[in-house]
Design a protein around this motif. Structure first.
Motif, short mmCIF file in Angstrom:
data_model
loop_
_atom_site.label_atom_id
_atom_site.label_comp_id
_atom_site.label_asym_id
_atom_site.label_seq_id
_atom_site.Cartn_x
_atom_site.Cartn_y
_atom_site.Cartn_z
N PRO A 293 0.02 -31.82 28.96
CA PRO A 293 -0.32 -30.90 27.87
C PRO A 293 -0.95 -31.63 26.69
N THR A 294 -1.82 -30.94 25.99
CA THR A 294 -2.37 -31.46 24.75
C THR A 294 -1.36 -31.23 23.63
N GLU A 295 -1.68 -31.69 22.42
CA GLU A 295 -0.78 -31.45 21.28
C GLU A 295 -0.59 -29.96 21.07
N ARG A 296 -1.66 -29.20 21.24
CA ARG A 296 -1.55 -27.75 21.10
C ARG A 296 -0.75 -27.16 22.24
N GLY A 297 -0.96 -27.70 23.45
CA GLY A 297 -0.26 -27.17 24.60
C GLY A 297 1.22 -27.44 24.57
N ILE A 298 1.64 -28.57 23.96
CA ILE A 298 3.07 -28.90 23.90
C ILE A 298 3.85 -27.81 23.20
N THR A 299 3.28 -27.28 22.12
CA THR A 299 3.98 -26.25 21.34
C THR A 299 3.71 -24.85 21.88
N LYS A 300 2.52 -24.60 22.39
CA LYS A 300 2.16 -23.24 22.79
C LYS A 300 2.74 -22.87 24.16
N ILE A 301 2.79 -23.82 25.08
CA ILE A 301 3.28 -23.51 26.43
C ILE A 301 4.79 -23.72 26.44
N ASP A 302 5.52 -22.64 26.25
CA ASP A 302 6.97 -22.73 26.30
C ASP A 302 7.46 -22.33 27.69
N GLU A 303 8.76 -22.19 27.84
CA GLU A 303 9.34 -21.93 29.16
C GLU A 303 9.02 -20.54 29.69
N HIS A 304 8.53 -19.66 28.82
CA HIS A 304 8.19 -18.31 29.25
C HIS A 304 6.70 -18.13 29.46
N HIS A 305 5.93 -19.15 29.17
CA HIS A 305 4.47 -19.06 29.31
C HIS A 305 4.10 -19.18 30.79
N PRO A 306 3.11 -18.42 31.24
CA PRO A 306 2.74 -18.51 32.67
C PRO A 306 2.23 -19.88 33.07
N TYR A 307 1.74 -20.69 32.11
CA TYR A 307 1.26 -22.03 32.43
C TYR A 307 2.38 -23.07 32.49
N PHE A 308 3.59 -22.65 32.20
CA PHE A 308 4.69 -23.62 32.18
C PHE A 308 4.93 -24.21 33.56
N ASN A 309 4.58 -23.47 34.59
CA ASN A 309 4.79 -23.94 35.96
C ASN A 309 4.14 -25.29 36.22
N PHE A 310 3.00 -25.57 35.61
CA PHE A 310 2.28 -26.83 35.86
C PHE A 310 2.07 -27.63 34.57
N LYS A 311 2.87 -27.36 33.56
CA LYS A 311 2.69 -28.05 32.29
C LYS A 311 2.77 -29.55 32.45
N TYR A 312 3.67 -30.02 33.28
CA TYR A 312 3.83 -31.47 33.53
C TYR A 312 3.68 -31.75 35.03
N LEU A 313 2.66 -31.17 35.62
CA LEU A 313 2.40 -31.42 37.04
C LEU A 313 2.04 -32.89 37.24
N HIS A 314 2.61 -33.49 38.28
CA HIS A 314 2.45 -34.94 38.44
C HIS A 314 2.24 -35.29 39.91
N ARG A 315 1.07 -35.87 40.20
CA ARG A 315 0.78 -36.45 41.50
C ARG A 315 0.98 -35.45 42.65
N LYS A 316 0.43 -34.27 42.48
CA LYS A 316 0.52 -33.26 43.53
C LYS A 316 -0.69 -33.37 44.44
N PRO A 317 -0.52 -33.47 45.76
CA PRO A 317 -1.69 -33.53 46.67
C PRO A 317 -2.52 -32.26 46.59
N ILE A 318 -3.83 -32.44 46.59
CA ILE A 318 -4.69 -31.26 46.44
C ILE A 318 -4.63 -30.37 47.68
N LYS A 319 -4.25 -30.93 48.82
CA LYS A 319 -4.14 -30.11 50.02
C LYS A 319 -3.09 -29.02 49.87
#
Length: 1546
Positions: A594-620
């Motif tokens: 997340p960006t600085e804006r994303g850290i505060t805007k994407i909370d646990e209820h935001h639809p983007y929270f699912n991948f807020k800290y996505l890490h090393r996920k295979p594209i397949k």
């Protein structure tokens, strides 16, 4: 019909009919000659013709009818002359069309024959009816008069080949204004075939009719009440009106000349292009309509899209099929490849058959131009395997596989075109490159590789290619408008500069060329040896260094450029780029932060929270979900950053392979140093070329794949809704045509005071027969009307929908009335056994406000149109979706993801489903012509589309509006050949089975055929007839002289037909057919048997009623998730008593709070609740009772249930690839920041100007105040500081830091107790003194200067003022908006000088120009003149240099200092502190710019950009003249301030 339709009807029909008769020639296809036949002489042919006429009764006696023959000959001669004239005029009028056709030939490679449309016919192998097989269908040949006339003896039912043997294209008319005159053109020697006598009769009738119309238009005095004698007297007195014709003759001639030169009016000249495009009347639409190619194959996008356009492409040839099949098989679903091509796969032994099947499908799609439904239904034998020994059948390709092959076939065809263009480009370069020919071209398997190869060729042969202006264009490229501006100079890259220099020779020292490195890399071996120079890299580079050290780059720089050459050539190599792309496709990972804006805007209820800290996920793992599209959307909103990369092991492996390919195997010192340089080349290649290219491609690849998958899922959701039969209640049965009659009801929003109950009755065909309104279903009069409607119309089903949850009550009441509740006061009414159902209303909601509903029912209200939509949906969901057109994208098939798909892809996926299901069901063509609503299905019939369906309906209407058999599609000129083969079997012509005369209609071309009411294709009619003969155990002699399909009619009428057909051994029959004709027909035989048993049987699953939650969502908007147990909702109290509280949610759903769950404290709820009060409760249970049509939720408003909240229920689930360490770190930083903000106390001071605001809030507060207004606010520097903000001008504010001495150390003091320090020179006792003597004093100074005549507004205005007077020495003041509280003094010494700027600071006591203090504006102007004159005099005496601070620019900032007060809130101060324009170090430290200038300094000016000198400035000379500045500060020569100018001009 609208005006535009009237104008466009005639020309379109002419074009369509002409092309229908010669469509095969339009396609430019090769014509295959029929088998050789004995040629008869011309005399024999004429004798046969005469004999035929005698038989038909046209010739009785030659001697007695000689005059008639002469008259016929004269007519024929005149007719030929008229044809020649028309052909001559047409050739002149259609020259633009000729150009268009030439352009089409140039772009597509297809040939378009022009100026001549001739009849086409089928060649016949023999006199006997041919077997029904595709191999028996011969190509069509141009027919001569003899061919067309020699059609006697053709038997009815001779097979599909016989359809083209007779005259079926219409007749030539003698009248020049008849549309059919221009249908068919013949050469001078040719004559039309067919029945000449009947045509002549029709011509005479039309001519007589025209004469009658002309005579009717003439004046008949006897009809006006004037007798003949009176009319003669009038004629004698007034004449006949022609006495002055001689005077009008000249005017008439002029009018005729003007009319002759007047251009022909076209609808394109009258109507807007958007309207023409909307009605599909553009030139592209005309071309699509008349070409003998399925419409969807001619469009670049879906036919549902309003922006669909003509697709021009080069045709695929037979030679391309094998390679195309292998290319596409590699891209089929992995499961398919595993079954057929993996060792041990279930169907590994059928892999060769799969290749043949894919090749057949490609041939059918792209060469023979058959659509997917035709192949799936009628060519299934070629895409499945029938073992003639074991009789086992295996389906090689499924219906989705066919659509996949079509999708990739389009891509491969585009790739073919690009490859051919690339080859042309290479040939035009006139070079020979073995690497390109033998290594690159064979591996061009994608458009990306084509683009890379083009760039590679351009880079390598940019200077050597003969034609430097070659540009590559493809059919699907966007059109670029020609730019008539002058060409701008092209940028030369660093690679090109290095390549042209001596560095190119240095690059050869690496001992290997780029293409050799790639070949080593691709073969994983040292195919080419690497040579190491004897010298080290630097020593080798020294040989190329220029001896002149002043202009020569060093050896290191030359070596850098040499690496650049090799790295660029490697990075541009198509094979290497393709290799890195494949590596990323297989092994790439993706991470999101997340960006600085994303850290505060994407909370646990935001639809983007699912991948807020996505890490090393295979594209397949991202291909099957919409997650990546959401990631791209979040990135576009600047909420996250996305990283795509290879895992370290994969990256290291690739880097090692490339390093091995470029490094030598030697071990000496020179080799080691050169290998080190080569390794650096590899790093540059990866970092600067390959990795960026691969990352960009991977993003696009992922987006395309995910969009395709998501569009496919939306299509499958649509399939679930349309691939169902109409709702069938008891007493109705469907054969693909029948649907129930429906009574649709709605209560609207369910308000008993405003909304009435609307009822609409629709018959079985979807036509509205009656609609009415009643206020309720309780009053006797209303009930009588309701029951009367039920008795009169007898609906099969009652469909209910609405806009509120109150619809449940309506449904319950209707069910009660239909069941005849004995407790009801109206129990004497009869019980109706009619089902009552809910209907999904998303289409009805769109329909009620659509233009289509307004056109159909302009007089009924929207709620009645809504009911029509409900009724039609339950009758046929397929028809309702087909009628939506482009509005189908408004239907939601995926709640969270559909908006992420491009509309074109969504349209394509949805259209495929509609095409599949429509052709699965079939369309009754005669009903479609008569019923405009049912007609919406026609565009989805195989081979058709909106344009061709529209043209087909018009032609059938012209033929009388009804077809008796499918042969009339060809004989009536309704469909062209390929469209007929695609569409005919899906267009049903319902026949009457009980027709006693049918047997004796063998020679009647309009006789019905029972096979036309089945899905059996016309080419398989003979098989069906043969099967019927065998099933009935008849002989061929039994049907001699009868209609060929009479035996089929007898079988279909036989009650024991199922047993008789089941006894047939279709497997053996299929084997015998294969042995005789080498054709697989096993599946076709099975389909024929099914159709003979039940023609056009609807095999779709039964209609599926909406589920409970679907009904709740439709009526209230609530979902299973929004009302799940544990979710907190708000509700208003409707009723309450001691035991229960009845509430209503915002969505209208009722809720119940029992007394035990109202509060933690026991007691009567009435004591602390009242009606209308809003309460908050948590859902503890959801209660459905569909038998009584009720739904409510149980709530609890107790604190112990509410205190935990519903975070756990609303929280978005984390992805399994979650970066926990980074998430915890950001969470800790966020909490620490919050704690710091909470710990920081805001001081409150009792003063009218004090406001508890921050800097931006203070500026907003002062925005509408007057200049000089002030706000005192807390300071971020601590409790001993205050911030003073005052308005200097509009959008200009100065922030002053004030230090309070002796303040309360706790920071809680509400008064100012100590002195207030702005700086050492400005100290005040309290806030009032600071405001009056500091802020308001400065405000007065600002007002005084802005009111002076030398104030010029903003900087640009001042510059314009100075530039307008170049011959004078001018100056003026402007506000410095970068330093609030300061002015700029801008001046122009003379016309040769540049505008210069000096700073002016405003202080409470004076203005300061450098060190000069001025009490007022006049004194400030005098100080400027004196200072400038002294500076000019000193500059002239010191060598003509411009003095310091009077050069080209304002001196810059020294290190460690800044102009105080230069910041405002628009430029945040460092560390969040308020800037002090008067001091730097604290309250007691003197400022170098805030107060009077300290002694011993040079002036008071904007600090220099040079570092401060260690040497102190010389003392000020007498008279206040400044010393001469250092030479480094001088910017302008003495000419700018020459003698004679001085200060005299000021």
């Amino acid at each position: 019909m609208s005006d535009i339709d009237d104008i466009s009807n005639r020309p379109h029909e002419e074009v369509e009919d002409e092309t229908m008769q010669g469509a095969e020639e339009d396609e430019g296809e090769d014509v295959e000659m029929p088998p050789a036949m004995d040629d008869s002489s011309e005399e024999e042919s004429e004798d046969e013709e005469e004999a035929r006429k005698i038989r038909e009764g046209f010739i009785v006696d030659e001697d007695d009818d000689e005059d008639e023959e002469d008259e016929d000959a004269e007519k024929e001669r005149k007719k030929r002359q008229k044809r020649r004239k028309k052909r001559h005029h047409r050739e002149e009028d259609e020259q633009l069309e000729e150009d268009d056709l030439e352009l089409l030939e140039e772009n597509t490679g297809a040939s378009f024959r022009r100026n001549r449309l001739t009849r086409l016919r089928r060649g016949r192998d023999s006199e006997s009816p041919p077997a029904a097989s595709s191999s028996r269908r011969k190509a069509m040949v141009e027919s001569s008069d003899e061919d067309l006339d020699n059609d006697d003896g053709r038997q009815r039912g001779a097979g599909i080949a016989g359809l083209w043997d007779d005259d079926r294209r219409g007749d030539d008319d003698d009248e020049g204004d008849m549309d059919t005159d221009s249908f068919i053109e013949y050469s001078d020697e040719e004559e039309a075939a067919g029945n000449e006598e009947s045509r002549e009769e029709r011509r005479r009738e039309k001519k007589q009719d025209a004469e009658r119309r002309k005579r009717a238009r003439r004046v008949r005095p006897e009809l006006a009440g004037i007798d003949a004698n009176a009319w003669d007297e009038i004629h004698d007195v007034f004449g006949d009106g022609h006495e002055y014709d001689w005077a009008l003759a000249g005017d008439e001639d002029m009018d005729q000349d003007e009319e002759a030169y007047k251009p022909e009016m076209r609808y394109q000249d009258v109507f807007e292009p958007t309207e023409i495009r909307k009605r599909m009347l553009t030139e592209d639409d005309d071309l699509i309509r008349v070409r003998d190619i399925p419409e969807r194959m001619q469009l670049a996008t879906s036919s549902l899209s309003q922006s669909s356009s003509l697709l021009l492409h080069a045709p695929m040839t037979e030679d391309d099929l094998s390679e195309a099949a292998m290319w596409i098989i590699q891209r089929l679903p992995p499961k398919k490849n595993a079954l057929f091509f993996a060792e041990g796969g279930q169907y590994f032994h059928l892999s060769h058959h799969l290749v043949l099947a894919v090749t057949f499908v490609l041939r059918s799609l792209f060469i023979e131009e058959y659509e997917v439904p035709y192949i799936w239904v009628h060519k299934r034998d070629y895409i499945s395997n029938f073992d003639r020994e074991t009789k086992d059948r295996v389906e090689l390709l499924s219906l989705p596989d066919l659509w996949t092959i079509l999708h990739f076939g389009y891509k491969y065809r585009s790739l073919l075109e690009r490859r051919k263009t690339l080859s042309t480009f290479y040939e035009r370069l006139q070079i020979q490159d073995d690497y390109f020919e033998h290594d690159i071209m064979p591996k061009v398997d994608g458009v990306e590789v084509v683009a890379d190869a083009t760039d590679w060729l351009s880079m390598k042969y940019k200077n050597g290619k003969p034609d430097a202006g070659i540009e590559l264009h493809f059919h699907d490229d966007e059109e670029v408008q020609p730019d008539k501006k002058h060409k701008t100079p092209s940028r030369v890259s660093a690679y090109e500069l290095a390549k042209k220099s001596i560095v190119a020779k240095l690059a050869k020292g690496f001992g290997v060329e780029a293409q050799q490195v790639v070949q080593n890399f691709m073969t994983a071996s040292h195919l080419h040896d690497i040579e190491d120079p004897e010298l080290s890299p630097l020593a080798f580079a020294d040989q190329f260094v220029d001896p002149d050290p002043s202009r020569a780059p060093s050896a290191e720089q030359l070596l850098d450029r040499a690496r650049l050459i090799l790295a660029t050539e490697l990075g541009k190599d198509p094979l290497l780029r393709n290799a890195i792309r494949k590596k990323f496709k297989d092994e790439a990972l993706i991470s999101v932060e997340p960006t600085e804006r994303g850290i505060t805007k994407i909370d646990e209820h935001h639809p983007y929270f699912n991948f807020k800290y996505l890490h090393r996920k295979p594209i397949k793992q991202m291909l099957e979900t919409a997650q990546f599209l959401h990631i791209l959307a979040a990135e576009a909103d600047h909420l996250v950053t996305v990283s795509i990369y290879l895992p370290p092991a994969a990256f290291g492996n690739f880097e090692k392979q490339l390093t091995d390919a470029i490094c030598s195997d030697n071990f000496n010192e020179s080799a080691k140093t050169w290998n080190a340089e080569r390794t650096r080349v590899v790093q540059e290649v990866l970092e600067q070329h390959l990795i960026p290219v691969a990352v960009k491609w991977t993003r696009e690849y992922l987006r395309e794949e995910v969009e395709d998958n998501l569009a496919h899922k939306c299509g499958e959701e649509l399939r679930k809704r349309v691939d169902v039969a109409p709702y069938m209640s008891r007493g109705t049965a469907g054969d693909g045509e029948n649907a129930p009659s429906v009574l649709a009801m709605s209560w609207g929003r369910g308000d008993p005071h405003k909304d009435a109950i609307t009822m609409t009755f629709l018959d079985e065909a979807g036509r509205m027969r009656e609609h009415t309104k009643i206020d309720n279903l309780h009053d006797g009069e209303m009930l009588d009307e309701f029951f009367d409607l039920l008795k009169r119309r007898k609906p099969d089903v009652v469909a209910i929908g609405g806009f509120s949850i109150a619809t449940l009550k309506l449904t319950h009441r209707v069910k009660e009335l239909l069941k005849g509740n004995p407790d009801d006061a109206w129990n004497n009414q009869q019980a109706f056994n009619i089902p009552v159902v809910y209907v999904k209303d998303d289409i009805a909601r769109i329909y009620q406000h659509s233009k289509r509903s307004t056109d159909e029912f302009p007089a009924i209200p929207p709620i009645a149109k809504y009911c029509v939509g409900l009724g039609r949906y339950i009758q046929s969901p397929l028809n309702e979706f087909a009628a939506l057109g482009s509005d189908i994208s408004a239907i939601t098939f995926s709640d969270e993801d559909q908006h992420l798909i491009s509309k074109e892809k969504l349209y394509s996926a949805l259209e495929r489903v509609l095409v599949d299901v429509t052709n699965k069901v079939g369309v009754n063509i005669n009903r479609a012509v008569a019923d405009e609503y049912y007609q919406h299905l026609l565009p989805f019939v195989c081979g058709l589309g909106p344009r061709k369906a529209q043209a087909m309906v018009k032609k059938i209407v012209a033929l009388g509006g009804n077809l008796n058999n499918r042969e009339q599609f060809i004989k009536g000129g309704v469909l062209t050949t390929k469209i007929f083969f695609n569409a005919s079997a899906f267009l049903r012509i319902v026949q009457e089975r009980e027709n006693p005369e049918f047997k004796y209609q063998a020679d009647d071309e309009t006789a019905p055929d029972p096979l036309d009411s089945t899905r059996i294709h016309l080419e398989d009619y003979e098989l069906a007839r043969k099967m019927a003969i065998d099933a009935l155990e008849w002989d061929e002699e039994d049907i001699t002289g009868a209609h060929p399909s009479w035996v089929v009619n007898e079988l279909m009428s036989d009650r024991d037909k199922e047993r008789k057909l089941a006894e047939l051994n279709l497997d053996d029959f299929a084997v015998s057919l294969y042995e005789a004709n080498q054709e697989d027909k096993r599946h076709t035989l099975g389909m024929i048997r099914d159709e003979l048993l039940s023609p056009f049987k609807d095999d779709r699953p039964p209609y599926k009623l909406p589920t409970g939650w679907e009904v709740i969502t439709m009526l209230s908007g609530e979902t299973d998730k929004s009302l799940s147990v544990g979710v907190i909702v708000s509700a208003s109290i409707q009723r309450l008593n001691n035991q229960v509280v009845n509430v209503k949610l915002d969505s209208g759903i009722e809720g119940v709070i029992s007394s035990d769950y109202v509060s933690d404290m026991p007691g009567n709820p009435r004591e602390y609740l009242k009606k209308g009060q809003t309460v908050v409760g948590i859902v503890i249970e959801r209660k459905f009772d569909w038998e009584n049509d009720t739904f409510h939720v149980d709530l609890s408003s107790r604190e112990k249930e509410l205190k935990d909240g519903d975070i756990e229920f609303r929280r978005v689930r984390r992805d399994e690839y979650w970066n926990y360490p980074l998430a915890e770190k950001d969470q800790e930083l966020t909490e620490r920041r919050k704690r710091r903000q909470n710990d920081q106390t805001r001081r409150i001071i009792k003063h009218p100007n004090f406001q508890n605001l921050n800097s931006s809030q203070a500026e907003n507060y002062l925005k509408n105040q007057q200049r000089g207004d002030v706000v005192i606010r807390p300071s971020s520097k601590g409790s001993d500081h205050l911030a003073v903000t005052w308005k200097v001008d509009d959008d200009l504010y100065q922030h002053i830091d004030v230090t309070e001495m002796g303040t309360d150390p706790t920071g809680q003091g509400q008064t100012v107790e100590g002195k207030l320090y702005v700086d050492a020179q400005h100290v005040y006792a309290d806030l009032d003194e600071l405001i009056v003597n500091h802020v308001q004093a400065m405000a007065r100074k600002v007002e005084e200067l802005m009111a002076h005549e030398k104030y010029k507004g903003d900087q640009r205005t001042n510059y314009n003022f100075l530039a307008a007077n170049p011959a004078k020495s001018m100056y003026g003041f402007t506000l410095n908006r970068k330093r609030p509280g300061h002015f700029n003094l801008c001046f122009l010494a003379n016309k040769k000088a540049m505008v210069q700027t000096w700073p002016v600071r405003v202080a409470p006591e004076a203005y300061y120009l450098f060190d000069a203090q001025a009490a007022g504006v006049p004194e400030l102007c005098d100080a400027f003149k004196v200072r400038h004159a002294a500076a000019a005099t000193q500059a002239a005496a010191g060598g003509g240099k411009t003095p310091y601070a009077s050069g080209l620019r304002t001196p810059g900032r020294p290190l460690g200092g800044a102009t105080p007060g230069h910041m405002s809130v628009r430029q945040p101060a460092p560390h969040g502190r308020t800037p002090n324009p008067y001091g730097h170090g604290g309250p007691m430290q003197p400022s170098g710019y805030g107060g009077p200038p300290p002694p011993g300094t040079y002036g008071f000016q904007t600090p220099s950009h040079l570092p401060p000198s260690s040497t102190s400035h010389p003392p000020m000379p007498p008279g206040g003249m400044p010393p001469r500045p250092p030479p480094m500060a001088m910017h302008q020569g003495a000419n700018a301030w020459g003698a004679g100018n001085g200060a005299a001009g000021w």
